[in-house]
Design a protein around this motif. Sequence first.
Motif, PDB file in Angstrom:
ATOM      1  N   SER A 704       1.063  52.396   7.155  1.00  0.00           N
ATOM      2  CA  SER A 704       0.661  50.933   7.435  1.00  0.00           C
ATOM      3  C   SER A 704       1.959  50.495   7.970  1.00  0.00           C
ATOM      4  O   SER A 704       2.915  50.503   7.343  1.00  0.00           O
ATOM      5  CB  SER A 704      -0.114  50.223   6.348  1.00  0.00           C
ATOM      6  N   SER A 732      -0.208  48.419  12.995  1.00  0.00           N
ATOM      7  CA  SER A 732      -0.842  49.724  12.970  1.00  0.00           C
ATOM      8  C   SER A 732      -1.043  50.362  11.742  1.00  0.00           C
ATOM      9  O   SER A 732      -0.256  50.209  10.654  1.00  0.00           O
ATOM     10  CB  SER A 732      -0.122  50.438  13.841  1.00  0.00           C
ATOM     11  N   GLU A 734      -2.844  54.228  10.696  1.00  0.00           N
ATOM     12  CA  GLU A 734      -3.526  55.420  10.841  1.00  0.00           C
ATOM     13  C   GLU A 734      -4.093  55.536  12.275  1.00  0.00           C
ATOM     14  O   GLU A 734      -5.258  55.717  12.317  1.00  0.00           O
ATOM     15  CB  GLU A 734      -4.559  55.789   9.537  1.00  0.00           C
ATOM     16  N   VAL A 736      -4.706  52.950  14.273  1.00  0.00           N
ATOM     17  CA  VAL A 736      -5.666  51.613  14.393  1.00  0.00           C
ATOM     18  C   VAL A 736      -4.362  50.466  14.918  1.00  0.00           C
ATOM     19  O   VAL A 736      -3.348  50.530  14.089  1.00  0.00           O
ATOM     20  CB  VAL A 736      -6.246  51.370  13.274  1.00  0.00           C
ATOM     21  N   GLN A 737      -4.535  50.010  16.037  1.00  0.00           N
ATOM     22  CA  GLN A 737      -3.345  49.190  16.362  1.00  0.00           C
ATOM     23  C   GLN A 737      -3.920  48.016  17.019  1.00  0.00           C
ATOM     24  O   GLN A 737      -4.984  47.689  17.444  1.00  0.00           O
ATOM     25  CB  GLN A 737      -2.618  49.809  17.814  1.00  0.00           C
ATOM     26  N   ALA A 738      -2.957  46.965  16.717  1.00  0.00           N
ATOM     27  CA  ALA A 738      -3.280  45.787  17.387  1.00  0.00           C
ATOM     28  C   ALA A 738      -1.905  44.951  17.739  1.00  0.00           C
ATOM     29  O   ALA A 738      -1.001  45.262  16.997  1.00  0.00           O
ATOM     30  CB  ALA A 738      -4.000  44.610  16.223  1.00  0.00           C
ATOM     31  N   ALA A 763      -6.332  45.158  21.066  1.00  0.00           N
ATOM     32  CA  ALA A 763      -6.745  46.070  19.816  1.00  0.00           C
ATOM     33  C   ALA A 763      -7.068  47.313  20.295  1.00  0.00           C
ATOM     34  O   ALA A 763      -7.829  47.580  21.351  1.00  0.00           O
ATOM     35  CB  ALA A 763      -7.595  44.957  19.205  1.00  0.00           C
ATOM     36  N   GLN A 764      -6.892  48.259  19.513  1.00  0.00           N
ATOM     37  CA  GLN A 764      -7.202  49.473  19.714  1.00  0.00           C
ATOM     38  C   GLN A 764      -7.731  50.375  18.459  1.00  0.00           C
ATOM     39  O   GLN A 764      -6.988  50.459  17.467  1.00  0.00           O
ATOM     40  CB  GLN A 764      -5.985  50.585  20.240  1.00  0.00           C
ATOM     41  N   PHE A 765      -8.813  51.114  18.477  1.00  0.00           N
ATOM     42  CA  PHE A 765      -9.351  51.713  17.206  1.00  0.00           C
ATOM     43  C   PHE A 765     -10.094  53.012  17.785  1.00  0.00           C
ATOM     44  O   PHE A 765     -10.781  53.374  18.733  1.00  0.00           O
ATOM     45  CB  PHE A 765     -10.575  50.975  16.647  1.00  0.00           C
ATOM     46  N   GLY A 766      -9.152  54.175  17.598  1.00  0.00           N
ATOM     47  CA  GLY A 766      -9.273  55.310  18.192  1.00  0.00           C
ATOM     48  C   GLY A 766      -9.130  55.568  19.638  1.00  0.00           C
ATOM     49  O   GLY A 766      -8.048  55.220  20.078  1.00  0.00           O
ATOM     50  N   GLN A 768     -11.071  53.732  21.780  1.00  0.00           N
ATOM     51  CA  GLN A 768     -11.810  52.276  22.312  1.00  0.00           C
ATOM     52  C   GLN A 768     -10.440  51.466  22.062  1.00  0.00           C
ATOM     53  O   GLN A 768      -9.846  51.291  21.001  1.00  0.00           O
ATOM     54  CB  GLN A 768     -12.950  52.165  21.564  1.00  0.00           C
ATOM     55  N   SER A 769     -10.636  50.715  23.045  1.00  0.00           N
ATOM     56  CA  SER A 769      -9.508  49.335  23.132  1.00  0.00           C
ATOM     57  C   SER A 769     -10.054  48.119  23.705  1.00  0.00           C
ATOM     58  O   SER A 769     -10.999  48.219  24.605  1.00  0.00           O
ATOM     59  CB  SER A 769      -8.229  49.890  23.649  1.00  0.00           C
TER      60      SER A 769
END
Length: 937
Positions: A704, A732, A734, A736-738, A763-766, A768-769
């Motif tokens: 984290s 961020s 693992e 997952v980013q924002a 924002a990004q999850f895997g 998908q963003s």
Amino acid sequence: MGKTVTNIVSAGLMIAGVIATGGLGTALIVAGIAVQAAGTMIFKDKMPSMSYRDQSERKQMLRSAVASETIIVGKTVCSGLLFFAEEERGEQDENERLFMALAIAAHKVDHIGKIWLNDDLIGTFGDKAGYEFHNSRTDCDPYMLKNAPSWKEDMIGDGLAWLRLTLRYDAEKFPYGVPNVKVEVWGKLLFDPRTNKTIWSNNGALVVLDFYRSYLGVPDADIDFESFKVAADLCDEQVVSPEGVAEPRYTINGAYELSESPASILDHMHKCIAAEPTYVAGKHGILMQAYNGPAVLRIEPNQIIDTVNITPELALRDATNAIYGTFVDAEQVYIKTDFEPVIIEEWIDEDGLEIKENMDYRFVTSPYQASRLANLYLRKKRAGRRIQLKMNMDGYAYRPGEVILLNLPHIGIQNLEFRIAEWKFHPQEGVDILLEEDGTYIYEDVIGKPFVRPPFTALPTGGVAPPLNLAFVPVSIGEIVQGYLSWKSAAADVRYNTVNIIQDGKVIQSIQVPQDRVDLSGLVRGSYRAEVRSINAAGAMSAPAIIDFDIQSPPKPVSVEVTGGMFSLTCVPRAGESAQHGYTFEFWFSDKKLANTNDLEVTTKSNRLGQGQFWTKENLKAGTDYWFYVRTVNSYGKSQFVEATGQPNALPEGALDEMGNQFMTTEAGNRLTEQINWLNEANLIQGSATFEVQQDLFTKHGQSMAQIKRLDRMFADANLAWAQSIVEITASIEGVQAGVIKNDQAIASLDKAFSESQTRVQAQFGEQSALIDTKATTEFTATGEGYATWDVNAGVWYNKQFYKAGMVISAEVKAGKVSTYIGFMANNFAFINPSNGKFETFMYMKNGQIFMNETFIDKAWLNSVVVTDKMTSANYVPGKVGFNIDAKTGDAEFNKLLISGDFKIVGDAGRVLVDGTGMTVYDENGRWAVKVGRRPT
């Protein structure tokens, strides 16, 4: 490609130091050395010394840390630059993998097709060979990052077309070591000014246009797009080969390096499509070698103001009667080979020997195109007549490529067709023009057939040559007009000249002068003809040199045609046969009809547009009446006004297309169509800062991480000043980013002012963003062009597909024209009325359709109307007043109806017909039962 490839191998990997480090790399190389020295033939340690790499070299891999950028146009087969090769981790006894990266082009290409390892398709190698094609990817290749030990995260290849290959060692599959790799490539996407779209094409003219715009850096304002549109149409023209197969007339397919001389690249491109570059009025253009006749313009003796230099035939030392050469044969997997020579036996007999010339068509892949080019080149070179002359200011209206008729009767040249090859304008000295022989006989698509030329001259039997360059120059204007006639004696022994001034077929003045000029006076307003003859010492008289001139106000236009365009009107006056020489038209414009057309009414109540032979008024309202007031003008006065009216076109479909295409070319349109990608960090202004302050707040716990960074930079010198402030907020965990990135910058130089404020929320999850980009930009340059644009774009990357909605507000100045825009882009638009605490949707747009509850329209133009319920007049009272049409039942009620012309009512049991004979009632069997009026026939 040099800059791009250098960035990719920034980790310092050198192919020579990696590929021979044991394991698979050693096995393959040693196997190659044992059989033959294949490596020295496949890999080239340096660029060839010739002016460009020919096709055979392009199909062999290059090995280098840095190489020149390669541009691929059209379709071709080539190899590339092997900038990375490394075996997999550890020691393997068998099936060891070798990872290779091959740079194909220094730009994004359309797509690739077949891939060969040596001369075998890659599919025949089974699991021993695999690949992945990367076309300007924006992130690191995860496969290479995972498997190739030395591959780094900053090795991306943005803006580069490259191929990742994986080879598994197999002595049977790779008996000669590392195989040579060839790829079938459909190259660069090209901008087509005819459609304002960027698509793949091998159109020769579009390839040349792309070279001007992309690599020579010529701004669009300095490009003659109309000439490229004409050239592109000619290149797309279908011609039928001797085998009965249609193909485009001229295409360009191949590759070139940016290290080559730009002039050499352009020369090869123009040669491969039978064209030549032009530069007229500050604009770069293209001129195709095609027949542009029949001739409309003429050059007469009175327009020529200096010596005429004539080359009647091509000298033997410059002659050619046979063309040999090479092209790249697409049918033989793009191998450079000879095309069928073009030989004219009749010209060989005429010259006494074969005089051949070799041509290299490096961008031509069709044998028939090569033959067409060679044939046209040979015929144009054989047509060696040239004439160099200087015209008066009439020559300003002539342009390169136009076909003219040359008339010099005193030396026997009568209405001979020539093409303007060169044109140079001198404000004080006139126009220099080089004419080349031209005619349909040159451009016939015939291979190996001599042309039959018209005779060059029809010389007179003898006598005194008439004067040249006869011209009338007015000196003062009034009821008594004074001026002078001037000319140049063509004969050497002229003793004096006789000048006759003729009006209405009668000689009103006769003057004898020894010099080449005579002053005129006493001529009242009217139309005149002057005839000047030279007399030699023996008393022989020449044929007359003739000029017509006018001394009077011109007549008004006989007609004025107004043609409606999309938001524009074009006004074209006609002068008629009674018009005097040397006139133009003056245009005035009004959005209201004037009471009359007298001078005072027009000049005080309408707006003057200017003078010319026609006028186009733009930015008008569709379907609205406008009025032109036009009069004829010359040096001696102005005619009465003539009124004409017209309406701009009001076709909604065409209007939407035109407005949409125009909008998409603006800065506002570009903002709406931009794709939003994940932003790792803010973009810095290039250059070192004079002062810089950085703040960084950072915390981390395991996987984290959270961070707030701020960077303030500034710079100033005698020519440039800029300041930039960046704030980045990121978190961020693992994968997952924002983040939120804000970038404000202001730049001022001696030729441009620029400022921008951008905020990116993402924002990004895997895989998908979701992203929101808000940007406000202002710019103005020393050229007087600028824009102010604010836009907000929201988008999501979902299942590797990008979806976006956006809004833009913009004002811009371009080419002296101010335009303002508001643009929206989304699949769905909803308009909500929150009155009385209730959220009511009163209008909705979906899939290009608009849905509304109620609307009030003052005036509407409708191409078609579909009524689903009813159409009722506002004053409708059943049985009393107004009308009602029920679309569901077909019932219609009109309480007052006036019908002009025939009228028919048809029912289940008969029909009623009202026409010019009266009223007739027919029964159910079609027989008339009642007739009021004349008996039916």
